[in-house]
Design a protein around this motif. Structure first.
Motif, PDB file in Angstrom:
ATOM      1  N   CYS A  57     -57.964  38.102 -27.888  1.00 12.59           N
ATOM      2  CA  CYS A  57     -56.986  38.683 -28.853  1.00 12.59           C
ATOM      3  C   CYS A  57     -57.017  40.213 -29.144  1.00 12.59           C
ATOM      4  N   THR A  58     -58.012  40.700 -28.526  1.00 13.76           N
ATOM      5  CA  THR A  58     -58.001  42.139 -28.730  1.00 13.76           C
ATOM      6  C   THR A  58     -58.005  43.025 -27.345  1.00 13.76           C
ATOM      7  N   GLN A  59     -58.321  42.498 -26.287  1.00 14.33           N
ATOM      8  CA  GLN A  59     -58.420  43.177 -25.239  1.00 14.33           C
ATOM      9  C   GLN A  59     -57.190  42.952 -24.096  1.00 14.33           C
ATOM     10  N   TYR A  60     -56.310  42.385 -24.444  1.00  6.61           N
ATOM     11  CA  TYR A  60     -55.105  42.123 -23.518  1.00  6.61           C
ATOM     12  C   TYR A  60     -53.527  42.590 -23.977  1.00  6.61           C
ATOM     13  N   GLY A  61     -53.700  43.376 -25.042  1.00  7.85           N
ATOM     14  CA  GLY A  61     -52.518  43.533 -25.623  1.00  7.85           C
ATOM     15  C   GLY A  61     -51.890  42.263 -26.434  1.00  7.85           C
ATOM     16  N   GLN A  62     -50.521  42.476 -26.672  1.00  9.51           N
ATOM     17  CA  GLN A  62     -49.819  41.315 -27.264  1.00  9.51           C
ATOM     18  C   GLN A  62     -49.714  39.954 -26.586  1.00  9.51           C
ATOM     19  N   ILE A  63     -50.273  39.038 -26.999  1.00  5.03           N
ATOM     20  CA  ILE A  63     -50.116  37.742 -26.313  1.00  5.03           C
ATOM     21  C   ILE A  63     -49.403  36.721 -26.890  1.00  5.03           C
ATOM     22  N   GLY A  64     -48.651  35.512 -26.210  1.00  4.15           N
ATOM     23  CA  GLY A  64     -47.887  34.900 -26.985  1.00  4.15           C
ATOM     24  C   GLY A  64     -48.457  33.721 -27.825  1.00  4.15           C
ATOM     25  N   GLY A  65     -49.767  33.508 -27.496  1.00  2.00           N
ATOM     26  CA  GLY A  65     -50.469  32.299 -28.364  1.00  2.00           C
ATOM     27  C   GLY A  65     -51.654  31.822 -27.885  1.00  2.00           C
ATOM     28  N   ILE A  66     -52.369  31.275 -28.674  1.00  2.00           N
ATOM     29  CA  ILE A  66     -53.802  30.717 -28.077  1.00  2.00           C
ATOM     30  C   ILE A  66     -53.587  28.887 -28.192  1.00  2.00           C
ATOM     31  N   TRP A  67     -53.912  28.490 -27.107  1.00  4.95           N
ATOM     32  CA  TRP A  67     -53.517  26.910 -26.750  1.00  4.95           C
ATOM     33  C   TRP A  67     -54.979  26.192 -26.845  1.00  4.95           C
ATOM     34  N   PHE A  68     -55.661  25.755 -27.940  1.00  9.89           N
ATOM     35  CA  PHE A  68     -56.642  25.207 -27.854  1.00  9.89           C
ATOM     36  C   PHE A  68     -56.728  23.722 -27.415  1.00  9.89           C
ATOM     37  N   ASP A  69     -57.798  23.345 -26.891  1.00  9.28           N
ATOM     38  CA  ASP A  69     -58.014  21.816 -26.527  1.00  9.28           C
ATOM     39  C   ASP A  69     -59.602  21.440 -26.461  1.00  9.28           C
ATOM     40  N   GLY A  70     -59.881  20.510 -27.131  1.00  8.45           N
ATOM     41  CA  GLY A  70     -61.088  20.036 -27.057  1.00  8.45           C
ATOM     42  C   GLY A  70     -61.739  19.580 -28.652  1.00  8.45           C
ATOM     43  N   ASN A  71     -61.135  19.990 -29.639  1.00 11.89           N
ATOM     44  CA  ASN A  71     -61.591  19.677 -31.077  1.00 11.89           C
ATOM     45  C   ASN A  71     -61.950  18.039 -30.954  1.00 11.89           C
ATOM     46  N   TRP A  72     -61.193  17.463 -30.214  1.00 13.99           N
ATOM     47  CA  TRP A  72     -61.172  15.875 -30.426  1.00 13.99           C
ATOM     48  C   TRP A  72     -62.586  15.476 -29.625  1.00 13.99           C
ATOM     49  N   SER A  73     -63.313  16.304 -29.095  1.00 10.28           N
ATOM     50  CA  SER A  73     -64.703  15.886 -28.811  1.00 10.28           C
ATOM     51  C   SER A  73     -65.682  15.779 -29.822  1.00 10.28           C
ATOM     52  N   LYS A  74     -65.462  16.216 -30.797  1.00 10.44           N
ATOM     53  CA  LYS A  74     -66.435  16.307 -31.956  1.00 10.44           C
ATOM     54  C   LYS A  74     -65.530  16.422 -33.269  1.00 10.44           C
ATOM     55  N   ALA A  75     -64.528  15.175 -33.386  1.00  7.80           N
ATOM     56  CA  ALA A  75     -63.505  15.093 -34.263  1.00  7.80           C
ATOM     57  C   ALA A  75     -63.874  15.217 -35.772  1.00  7.80           C
ATOM     58  N   GLN A 101     -53.384  39.260 -33.999  1.00  5.99           N
ATOM     59  CA  GLN A 101     -52.096  38.710 -33.144  1.00  5.99           C
ATOM     60  C   GLN A 101     -51.275  37.950 -34.136  1.00  5.99           C
ATOM     61  N   PRO A 102     -50.676  38.879 -34.849  1.00  2.00           N
ATOM     62  CA  PRO A 102     -49.845  38.066 -36.123  1.00  2.00           C
ATOM     63  C   PRO A 102     -48.809  37.506 -35.412  1.00  2.00           C
ATOM     64  N   GLU A 103     -48.152  37.803 -34.126  1.00  9.69           N
ATOM     65  CA  GLU A 103     -47.064  37.157 -33.506  1.00  9.69           C
ATOM     66  C   GLU A 103     -47.571  35.995 -32.672  1.00  9.69           C
ATOM     67  N   ALA A 104     -48.856  35.503 -32.404  1.00  9.53           N
ATOM     68  CA  ALA A 104     -49.226  34.975 -31.484  1.00  9.53           C
ATOM     69  C   ALA A 104     -49.147  33.524 -32.108  1.00  9.53           C
ATOM     70  N   LEU A 105     -48.724  32.228 -31.434  1.00 10.82           N
ATOM     71  CA  LEU A 105     -48.850  30.965 -31.784  1.00 10.82           C
ATOM     72  C   LEU A 105     -50.359  30.578 -31.672  1.00 10.82           C
ATOM     73  N   ILE A 106     -50.332  29.436 -32.489  1.00  6.75           N
ATOM     74  CA  ILE A 106     -51.700  28.833 -32.619  1.00  6.75           C
ATOM     75  C   ILE A 106     -51.712  27.540 -32.652  1.00  6.75           C
ATOM     76  N   ILE A 107     -52.079  26.870 -31.380  1.00  4.94           N
ATOM     77  CA  ILE A 107     -51.776  25.410 -30.982  1.00  4.94           C
ATOM     78  C   ILE A 107     -53.047  24.918 -30.756  1.00  4.94           C
ATOM     79  N   ASN A 108     -53.302  23.472 -31.211  1.00  3.35           N
ATOM     80  CA  ASN A 108     -54.358  22.868 -30.849  1.00  3.35           C
ATOM     81  C   ASN A 108     -54.384  21.430 -30.403  1.00  3.35           C
ATOM     82  N   ASN A 109     -54.524  21.251 -29.242  1.00  2.70           N
ATOM     83  CA  ASN A 109     -54.068  19.928 -28.610  1.00  2.70           C
ATOM     84  C   ASN A 109     -54.755  18.761 -29.349  1.00  2.70           C
ATOM     85  N   THR A 110     -53.876  17.761 -29.741  1.00  3.99           N
ATOM     86  CA  THR A 110     -54.790  16.445 -30.429  1.00  3.99           C
ATOM     87  C   THR A 110     -54.820  15.428 -29.527  1.00  3.99           C
TER      88      THR A 110
END
Ligand code: GLC
Length: 417
Positions: free
Chosen positions: A159-177, A194-203
């Protein structure tokens, strides 16, 4: 809020929905083994043996600009890449957090930096997949608080080293639900940087379409067709996205021949857009980073379909118009309606084309405005129609494809008086 009130999407979410179609990339150390991204776990490879793959991770054919060109040609508007997958290896420079990253591998490159730069140059939105579960980092098992700190600092780098990014897509919270993942802190950090970045977390496969933390901007449908979302009374407008593999693996499966077809992908894209969802179609590049030719070729064909039918796919929104079977309608901001027609046949010579009841009258319900014209998007042919505005019923006569043509799903443009 009254239950009938629909929330308005925040601009970043609205922009995301208009992208419509994206490329998913699963690529990492596992690509060298050619047996999918879970091979370390499923093949019971000791983690330290597995990490030796860093010494042979050459990446010499990884050309981010070329990948962006392939995606753009396919009509894709964003790319989501595995910056770190469950194996714990990062394609980005972890800047001293650990040594399991691309700059410490044979590649000696920050592949995420190259990726983000190429997306920006090519006008595509870079979205960064990041695992939350980790098979390598011991604290994941032994000291979860320490692990969460490591995860936070990892994502902070993105979030700080690559300029503006489109979003972060997380995956794995289902492993410790049931664990406390301290999502307020993690998501708060993303919003701050990154106020413009999407936050997604795969269910995941088990909980498709499930709403999560209030900061989540899109629900996910992994390998499954999205359902219409009833947003009445929701405190926030949340988008939807379906991700899908081209065969049966995300990371390259060299002996996986179970390829789906171009018609399948076109129909998936349509099924997503029908309910306003995005479609994220996966490629699994080779060990050295090249998109596999069969995948590239299929993407090109999808791109050709979008060249003809793209307008309503990107701009169209679901409307209260019902077709028969899988036929459906989308409305674009200019007020036109687009009717998506499945299962048409090719007309021609009886000795060469397959006969069948494809063409003919196509009925829709819920059209009460007075129609001016109906024409196919692909060849401009004007089509006969009739309607009863009071009843909202409408039908038009779908002609068959002419010899030499079959778009799988054909789109009729309806203009109004
Ligand atoms: C699953 C898998 C993972 C893959 C993801 C893509 O969660 O664990 O390997 O990256 O789906 O949606």
């Amino acid at each position: 809020m009254a239950p009938e009130i629909l929330p308005k999407p925040e601009p970043r979410i609205e922009r995301f929905e208009q992208l419509g179609f994206g490329m998913f990339i699963h690529w990492g150390l596992y690509s060298q083994l050619g047996k999918g991204e879970w091979i370390q776990q499923i093949g019971k490879i000791p983690p330290n043996d597995y990490m030796q793959l860093m010494n042979t991770f050459s990446t010499e054919e990884f050309d981010a600009e070329e990948i962006v060109r392939i995606a753009a040609k396919a009509g894709m508007k964003y790319i989501t890449i595995t910056t770190r997958h469950h194996d714990g290896f990062s394609l980005y420079d972890t800047r001293g957090l650990n040594r399991y990253d691309a700059p410490h591998s044979l590649a000696k490159r920050d592949l995420v930096a190259e990726f983000v730069e190429a997306c920006r140059e090519g006008g595509l939105l870079p979205v960064l997949y990041h695992t939350t579960l980790d098979w390598y980092e011991p604290t994941f098992r032994t000291d979860f608080d320490a692990y969460l700190d490591y995860l936070y600092r990892s994502v902070e780098i993105l979030c700080t080293q690559y300029g503006q990014i489109g979003g972060i897509w997380f995956d794995g919270n289902w492993s410790k639900a049931d664990a406390d993942w301290k999502l307020d802190e993690l998501y708060g950090m993303i919003r701050r940087n990154q106020p413009e970045a999407l936050i997604i977390n795969n269910t995941g496969l088990g909980k498709r379409g499930e709403l999560g933390h209030p900061e989540i901007d899109s629900v996910t449908y992994e390998q499954g067709r999205p359902k219409p979302m009833d947003r009445r009374g929701m405190s926030k407008y949340v988008a939807a996205e379906m991700c899908e593999t081209m065969n049966d693996h995300w990371g390259i499966g060299k002996a996986d021949f179970m390829y789906k077809s171009v018609p399948h992908f076109i129909e998936s894209l349509c099924a997503c857009r029908k309910v306003g969802a995005n479609y994220l179609l996966n490629v699994g590049p080779t060990a050295s980073g090249k998109i596999v030719p069969v995948q590239q070729s299929m993407l090109e064909v999808i791109g050709q379909w979008l060249q003809v039918n793209g307008k309503p796919i990107y701009e169209g929104k679901p409307v209260e118009v019902e077709g028969e079977g899988s036929n459906f309608a989308l409305e674009t901001p200019d007020g036109n309606l687009y009717l998506f027609i499945h299962h048409l046949k090719i007309s021609g010579h009886a000795d060469v084309t397959v006969e069948g009841g494809g063409p003919g009258e196509k009925k829709f319900m819920g059209i009460s405005r007075k129609v001016e014209s109906v024409r196919w998007l692909d060849n401009g042919e004007k089509l006969e129609f009739s309607q009863n505005t009071a009843a909202g019923t409408f039908s038009f006569v779908a002609t068959s494809y002419s010899y030499g043509v079959n778009y799988v799903v054909r789109v009729a443009e309806v203009t109004f008086v």
